[in-house]
Design a protein around this motif. Structure first.
Motif, PDB file in Angstrom:
ATOM      1  N   ALA A   1      10.401  -8.278  -1.188  1.00  0.00           N
ATOM      2  CA  ALA A   1      11.238  -9.707  -0.839  1.00  0.00           C
ATOM      3  C   ALA A   1      12.324  -9.320  -0.156  1.00  0.00           C
ATOM      4  CB  ALA A   1      11.292 -10.232  -2.163  1.00  0.00           C
ATOM      5  N   SER A   2      13.133  -8.365  -0.760  1.00  0.00           N
ATOM      6  CA  SER A   2      14.637  -8.013   0.064  1.00  0.00           C
ATOM      7  C   SER A   2      13.990  -7.710   1.712  1.00  0.00           C
ATOM      8  CB  SER A   2      15.034  -6.868  -0.592  1.00  0.00           C
ATOM      9  OG  SER A   2      16.203  -6.511   0.131  1.00  0.00           O
ATOM     10  N   HIS A   3      13.118  -6.957   2.051  1.00  0.00           N
ATOM     11  CA  HIS A   3      13.000  -6.468   3.488  1.00  0.00           C
ATOM     12  C   HIS A   3      12.563  -7.886   4.180  1.00  0.00           C
ATOM     13  CE1 HIS A   3      11.343  -3.894   6.649  1.00  0.00           C
ATOM     14  NE2 HIS A   3      10.531  -4.688   6.771  1.00  0.00           N
ATOM     15  N   LEU A   4      11.810  -8.725   3.529  1.00  0.00           N
ATOM     16  CA  LEU A   4      11.492  -9.915   4.291  1.00  0.00           C
ATOM     17  C   LEU A   4      12.400 -11.097   4.189  1.00  0.00           C
ATOM     18  CD1 LEU A   4       7.503 -10.106   3.426  1.00  0.00           C
ATOM     19  CD2 LEU A   4       8.553  -9.340   5.522  1.00  0.00           C
ATOM     20  N   HIS A   5      13.424 -10.962   3.512  1.00  0.00           N
ATOM     21  CA  HIS A   5      14.421 -11.970   2.895  1.00  0.00           C
ATOM     22  C   HIS A   5      13.609 -13.080   2.503  1.00  0.00           C
ATOM     23  CE1 HIS A   5      17.099  -9.516   5.184  1.00  0.00           C
ATOM     24  NE2 HIS A   5      16.260  -9.392   6.438  1.00  0.00           N
ATOM     25  N   ARG A   6      12.851 -13.003   1.417  1.00  0.00           N
ATOM     26  CA  ARG A   6      12.081 -13.962   0.751  1.00  0.00           C
ATOM     27  C   ARG A   6      12.355 -13.956  -0.677  1.00  0.00           C
ATOM     28  NH1 ARG A   6       8.681 -17.264   4.307  1.00  0.00           N
ATOM     29  NH2 ARG A   6       8.489 -16.250   6.285  1.00  0.00           N
ATOM     30  N   ASP A   7      11.963 -14.851  -1.312  1.00  0.00           N
ATOM     31  CA  ASP A   7      12.061 -14.966  -2.898  1.00  0.00           C
ATOM     32  C   ASP A   7      10.865 -13.803  -3.584  1.00  0.00           C
ATOM     33  OD1 ASP A   7      13.309 -16.041  -5.345  1.00  0.00           O
ATOM     34  OD2 ASP A   7      11.493 -16.757  -6.002  1.00  0.00           O
ATOM     35  N   VAL A   8      11.402 -13.272  -4.562  1.00  0.00           N
ATOM     36  CA  VAL A   8      10.362 -12.235  -5.252  1.00  0.00           C
ATOM     37  C   VAL A   8       9.261 -12.983  -5.757  1.00  0.00           C
ATOM     38  CG1 VAL A   8      11.534 -12.097  -7.408  1.00  0.00           C
ATOM     39  CG2 VAL A   8      10.397 -10.174  -6.431  1.00  0.00           C
ATOM     40  N   LYS A   9       9.516 -14.261  -6.372  1.00  0.00           N
ATOM     41  CA  LYS A   9       8.062 -14.898  -6.889  1.00  0.00           C
ATOM     42  C   LYS A   9       7.127 -15.356  -5.633  1.00  0.00           C
ATOM     43  CE  LYS A   9      10.720 -16.683 -10.656  1.00  0.00           C
ATOM     44  NZ  LYS A   9      11.098 -17.764 -11.377  1.00  0.00           N
ATOM     45  N   LEU A  10       7.890 -15.699  -4.498  1.00  0.00           N
ATOM     46  CA  LEU A  10       6.876 -16.034  -3.491  1.00  0.00           C
ATOM     47  C   LEU A  10       6.094 -14.896  -2.996  1.00  0.00           C
ATOM     48  CD1 LEU A  10       5.816 -18.020  -1.116  1.00  0.00           C
ATOM     49  CD2 LEU A  10       7.945 -17.151   0.194  1.00  0.00           C
ATOM     50  N   ILE A  11       6.743 -13.477  -3.001  1.00  0.00           N
ATOM     51  CA  ILE A  11       5.989 -12.461  -2.663  1.00  0.00           C
ATOM     52  C   ILE A  11       4.886 -12.205  -3.622  1.00  0.00           C
ATOM     53  CG2 ILE A  11       6.087  -9.836  -2.245  1.00  0.00           C
ATOM     54  CD1 ILE A  11       7.567 -11.574  -0.065  1.00  0.00           C
ATOM     55  N   GLY A  12       5.255 -12.346  -4.849  1.00  0.00           N
ATOM     56  CA  GLY A  12       3.953 -12.217  -6.010  1.00  0.00           C
ATOM     57  C   GLY A  12       2.945 -12.840  -5.658  1.00  0.00           C
ATOM     58  N   LYS A  13       3.246 -14.540  -5.522  1.00  0.00           N
ATOM     59  CA  LYS A  13       1.990 -15.286  -5.585  1.00  0.00           C
ATOM     60  C   LYS A  13       1.475 -15.238  -4.146  1.00  0.00           C
ATOM     61  CE  LYS A  13       1.598 -20.292  -4.519  1.00  0.00           C
ATOM     62  NZ  LYS A  13       0.543 -20.015  -3.520  1.00  0.00           N
ATOM     63  N   LYS A  14       1.912 -14.788  -3.025  1.00  0.00           N
ATOM     64  CA  LYS A  14       1.432 -14.391  -1.840  1.00  0.00           C
ATOM     65  C   LYS A  14       0.509 -13.043  -1.971  1.00  0.00           C
ATOM     66  CE  LYS A  14       1.551 -16.379   2.167  1.00  0.00           C
ATOM     67  NZ  LYS A  14       0.335 -17.274   2.597  1.00  0.00           N
ATOM     68  N   ARG A  15       1.041 -12.134  -2.644  1.00  0.00           N
ATOM     69  CA  ARG A  15       0.218 -10.839  -3.084  1.00  0.00           C
ATOM     70  C   ARG A  15      -0.792 -11.183  -3.743  1.00  0.00           C
ATOM     71  NH1 ARG A  15       0.221  -8.441  -7.203  1.00  0.00           N
ATOM     72  NH2 ARG A  15       2.135  -9.156  -7.801  1.00  0.00           N
ATOM     73  N   ARG A  16      -1.186 -12.176  -4.824  1.00  0.00           N
ATOM     74  CA  ARG A  16      -2.261 -12.414  -5.622  1.00  0.00           C
ATOM     75  C   ARG A  16      -2.860 -13.273  -4.656  1.00  0.00           C
ATOM     76  NH1 ARG A  16       1.991 -12.907  -8.956  1.00  0.00           N
ATOM     77  NH2 ARG A  16       2.467 -15.034  -8.600  1.00  0.00           N
TER      78      ARG A  16
ATOM     79  N   SER B   1       0.923  -1.349   0.156  1.00  0.00           N
ATOM     80  CA  SER B   1      -0.162   0.092   0.059  1.00  0.00           C
ATOM     81  C   SER B   1       0.742   1.487   0.013  1.00  0.00           C
ATOM     82  CB  SER B   1      -0.960   0.030   1.208  1.00  0.00           C
ATOM     83  OG  SER B   1      -0.334   0.188   2.306  1.00  0.00           O
ATOM     84  N   ASP B   2       2.214   1.116   0.528  1.00  0.00           N
ATOM     85  CA  ASP B   2       3.062   2.354   0.505  1.00  0.00           C
ATOM     86  C   ASP B   2       3.689   2.725  -0.821  1.00  0.00           C
ATOM     87  OD1 ASP B   2       2.306   3.013   3.008  1.00  0.00           O
ATOM     88  OD2 ASP B   2       4.073   2.328   3.855  1.00  0.00           O
ATOM     89  N   GLY B   3       3.421   1.425  -1.914  1.00  0.00           N
ATOM     90  CA  GLY B   3       4.004   1.590  -2.948  1.00  0.00           C
ATOM     91  C   GLY B   3       5.160   0.950  -3.366  1.00  0.00           C
ATOM     92  N   TRP B   4       5.646  -0.108  -2.303  1.00  0.00           N
ATOM     93  CA  TRP B   4       6.814  -0.923  -2.664  1.00  0.00           C
ATOM     94  C   TRP B   4       6.657  -1.800  -3.589  1.00  0.00           C
ATOM     95  CZ3 TRP B   4      10.530  -2.223   1.916  1.00  0.00           C
ATOM     96  CH2 TRP B   4      10.484  -1.090   2.873  1.00  0.00           C
ATOM     97  N   THR B   5       7.628  -2.084  -4.579  1.00  0.00           N
ATOM     98  CA  THR B   5       7.685  -3.184  -5.372  1.00  0.00           C
ATOM     99  C   THR B   5       7.677  -4.670  -4.798  1.00  0.00           C
ATOM    100  OG1 THR B   5       9.757  -3.206  -5.879  1.00  0.00           O
ATOM    101  CG2 THR B   5       8.550  -1.667  -7.178  1.00  0.00           C
ATOM    102  N   ASP B   6       7.443  -5.780  -5.344  1.00  0.00           N
ATOM    103  CA  ASP B   6       7.602  -7.004  -5.058  1.00  0.00           C
ATOM    104  C   ASP B   6       8.831  -7.066  -4.744  1.00  0.00           C
ATOM    105  OD1 ASP B   6       4.935  -7.485  -5.334  1.00  0.00           O
ATOM    106  OD2 ASP B   6       4.907  -8.955  -6.859  1.00  0.00           O
ATOM    107  N   ALA B   7      10.072  -6.857  -5.538  1.00  0.00           N
ATOM    108  CA  ALA B   7      11.450  -6.895  -5.169  1.00  0.00           C
ATOM    109  C   ALA B   7      11.855  -6.461  -3.925  1.00  0.00           C
ATOM    110  CB  ALA B   7      12.295  -6.614  -6.490  1.00  0.00           C
ATOM    111  N   GLU B   8      11.259  -5.076  -3.637  1.00  0.00           N
ATOM    112  CA  GLU B   8      11.739  -4.351  -2.492  1.00  0.00           C
ATOM    113  C   GLU B   8      11.033  -5.012  -1.265  1.00  0.00           C
ATOM    114  OE1 GLU B   8      11.831   0.203  -4.065  1.00  0.00           O
ATOM    115  OE2 GLU B   8      10.046  -0.610  -3.464  1.00  0.00           O
TER     116      GLU B   8
ATOM    117  N   VAL C   1       3.092  -0.799  -7.431  1.00  0.00           N
ATOM    118  CA  VAL C   1       3.230   0.104  -8.555  1.00  0.00           C
ATOM    119  C   VAL C   1       2.101   0.358  -9.370  1.00  0.00           C
ATOM    120  CG1 VAL C   1       5.851  -0.290  -8.850  1.00  0.00           C
ATOM    121  CG2 VAL C   1       4.174  -1.675 -10.013  1.00  0.00           C
ATOM    122  N   THR C   2       2.015   1.554  -9.961  1.00  0.00           N
ATOM    123  CA  THR C   2       0.834   1.591 -10.942  1.00  0.00           C
ATOM    124  C   THR C   2       1.066   0.983 -12.189  1.00  0.00           C
ATOM    125  OG1 THR C   2       1.772   3.833 -11.901  1.00  0.00           O
ATOM    126  CG2 THR C   2       0.466   3.997  -9.690  1.00  0.00           C
ATOM    127  N   PRO C   3       0.006   0.781 -12.860  1.00  0.00           N
ATOM    128  CA  PRO C   3       0.069  -0.047 -14.257  1.00  0.00           C
ATOM    129  C   PRO C   3       0.971   1.024 -15.146  1.00  0.00           C
ATOM    130  CG  PRO C   3      -2.110  -0.064 -13.414  1.00  0.00           C
ATOM    131  CD  PRO C   3      -1.460   0.830 -12.565  1.00  0.00           C
TER     132      PRO C   3
END
Length: 80
Positions: free
Chosen positions: A37-52, A28-35, A60-62
């Motif tokens: 993932a880095s903050h949570l020390h997890r894989d970016v693909k996992l963050i995308g899956k969890k977000r979905r 909600s603060d505008g962080w990307t999945d990569a950011e 990010v905006t479209p």
């Protein structure tokens, strides 16, 4: 001899409700999945899956995603 396939993998940490809340807040603060993932020390693909899975829109905006896609394509074409 020890099997390297089992020792090379990092142990998985369980996903907690606090992690869900963190993903919601950072997205909600505008962080990307990569950011995130880095903050949570997890894989970016996992963050995308969890977000979905949690029905959280992308951080990010479209329009920004489209612009970054054009920049990345331009960079790839320039290297070729």
């Amino acid at each position: 001899m020890e099997d390297s396939t089992t020792t090379a993998r990092k142990p998985r940490t369980p996903w907690t409700p606090q992690d869900d809340a963190t993903v919601r807040l950072l997205a909600s603060d505008g962080w990307t999945d990569a950011e995130i993932a880095s903050h949570l020390h997890r894989d970016v693909k996992l963050i995308g899956k969890k977000r979905r899975d949690l029905c959280i829109p992308r951080g990010v905006t479209p329009e920004l995603a489209a612009m970054m896609g054009r920049v990345n394509t331009r960079n790839r074409n320039a290297r070729a």
